[in-house]
Scaffold this motif. Structure first.
Motif, PDB file in Angstrom:
ATOM      1  N   VAL A  87     -10.211   7.259  52.728  1.00 52.92           N
ATOM      2  CA  VAL A  87     -11.342   6.993  53.443  1.00 52.92           C
ATOM      3  C   VAL A  87     -12.458   6.843  52.520  1.00 52.92           C
ATOM      4  O   VAL A  87     -12.688   7.719  51.570  1.00 52.92           O
TER       5      VAL A  87
ATOM      6  N   GLN B 238      -3.832   9.164  53.162  1.00 55.37           N
ATOM      7  CA  GLN B 238      -4.648   8.279  53.563  1.00 55.37           C
ATOM      8  C   GLN B 238      -6.231   8.207  52.931  1.00 55.37           C
ATOM      9  O   GLN B 238      -6.635   9.184  52.309  1.00 55.37           O
TER      10      GLN B 238
ATOM     11  N   ASN C 168      -7.582   2.415  46.103  1.00 53.89           N
ATOM     12  CA  ASN C 168      -6.359   2.251  46.140  1.00 53.89           C
ATOM     13  C   ASN C 168      -5.684   2.444  44.959  1.00 53.89           C
ATOM     14  O   ASN C 168      -6.130   2.432  43.806  1.00 53.89           O
TER      15      ASN C 168
ATOM     16  N   LEU D  47      -1.203   2.271  48.928  1.00 53.29           N
ATOM     17  CA  LEU D  47      -1.092   3.198  50.080  1.00 53.29           C
ATOM     18  C   LEU D  47      -1.937   2.538  51.063  1.00 53.29           C
ATOM     19  O   LEU D  47      -2.320   1.288  51.183  1.00 53.29           O
ATOM     20  N   PRO D  48      -1.535   2.948  52.441  1.00 56.43           N
ATOM     21  CA  PRO D  48      -2.216   2.326  53.488  1.00 56.43           C
ATOM     22  C   PRO D  48      -3.731   2.185  53.359  1.00 56.43           C
ATOM     23  O   PRO D  48      -4.640   3.111  52.890  1.00 56.43           O
ATOM     24  N   TRP D  49      -4.321   0.843  53.526  1.00 55.07           N
ATOM     25  CA  TRP D  49      -5.554   0.551  53.202  1.00 55.07           C
ATOM     26  C   TRP D  49      -6.696   1.400  53.955  1.00 55.07           C
ATOM     27  O   TRP D  49      -6.497   1.318  55.289  1.00 55.07           O
ATOM     28  N   GLY D  50      -7.819   1.869  53.675  1.00 51.59           N
ATOM     29  CA  GLY D  50      -8.645   2.484  54.290  1.00 51.59           C
ATOM     30  C   GLY D  50      -9.607   1.270  55.169  1.00 51.59           C
ATOM     31  O   GLY D  50      -9.402   0.191  54.989  1.00 51.59           O
ATOM     32  N   GLN D  51     -10.427   1.801  55.721  1.00 49.06           N
ATOM     33  CA  GLN D  51     -11.646   0.850  56.324  1.00 49.06           C
ATOM     34  C   GLN D  51     -12.478   0.358  55.235  1.00 49.06           C
ATOM     35  O   GLN D  51     -13.017  -0.599  55.896  1.00 49.06           O
TER      36      GLN D  51
ATOM     37  N   GLN E 228       1.746  10.653  54.514  1.00 54.86           N
ATOM     38  CA  GLN E 228       1.299   9.770  53.807  1.00 54.86           C
ATOM     39  C   GLN E 228      -0.044   9.585  53.373  1.00 54.86           C
ATOM     40  O   GLN E 228      -0.854  10.275  54.377  1.00 54.86           O
TER      41      GLN E 228
ATOM     42  N   TYR F 137     -13.089  -1.144  48.780  1.00 49.83           N
ATOM     43  CA  TYR F 137     -11.781  -0.213  49.194  1.00 49.83           C
ATOM     44  C   TYR F 137     -11.384   0.386  47.685  1.00 49.83           C
ATOM     45  O   TYR F 137     -11.686  -0.075  46.774  1.00 49.83           O
TER      46      TYR F 137
ATOM     47  N   ALA G 215      -9.093  11.189  49.579  1.00 49.50           N
ATOM     48  CA  ALA G 215      -7.787  11.031  49.850  1.00 49.50           C
ATOM     49  C   ALA G 215      -7.225  12.437  50.725  1.00 49.50           C
ATOM     50  O   ALA G 215      -7.843  13.411  50.502  1.00 49.50           O
ATOM     51  N   SER G 216      -6.571  11.927  51.608  1.00 47.21           N
ATOM     52  CA  SER G 216      -6.259  13.109  52.753  1.00 47.21           C
ATOM     53  C   SER G 216      -5.150  14.151  51.965  1.00 47.21           C
ATOM     54  O   SER G 216      -4.759  15.112  52.467  1.00 47.21           O
TER      55      SER G 216
END
Length: 115
Positions: free
Chosen positions: A5, A3, A96, A103-107, A1, A94, A24-25
């Motif tokens: 950053v 990620q 998204n 998507l999984p939330w970044g820091q 998925q 953030y 995004a990864s």
């Protein structure tokens, strides 16, 4: 998925500028709308800007004319140029996607506007 950053935040004086990046990864080319959110202490997360795959952007009234969102699908990166910053812009920022399950939330990246 994929990620996410976020980076580019920091401490800036009122009236200053910052440019945030969201890397995004994986590919975000297929994601139609990407957005930048922010969450200030004690407040709910709010959407401040979003951009379609075709480059159409929209902004919250509070940032209109000061912030500019852009995306580079080749680099899988979304940017937020922030100008004329004021203390009310202090928050964690953030990115998204807007539609569908997030998507999984970044820091996130902290932006602090203070003299």
């Amino acid at each position: 998925q994929v990620q996410l950053v976020e980076s580019g935040g920091g401490l800036v004086q009122p009236g200053g500028s910052l440019r945030l990046s969201c890397a995004a990864s994986g590919s975000i080319f297929s994601i139609n709308v990407m957005g930048w959110y922010r969450q200030a202490p004690g407040k709910e997360r709010e959407l401040v800007a979003h951009i379609t795959r075709g480059g159409f952007a929209n902004y919250a009234d509070s940032v209109k004319g000061r912030f500019t969102i852009s995306r580079d699908s080749a680099k899988n990166t979304v940017y937020l140029q922030m100008n004329s910053l004021n203390p009310e812009d202090t928050a964690v920022y953030y990115c998204n996607r807007i539609y569908g399950a997030p998507l999984p939330w970044g820091q996130g990246t902290q932006v602090t506007v203070s003299s």
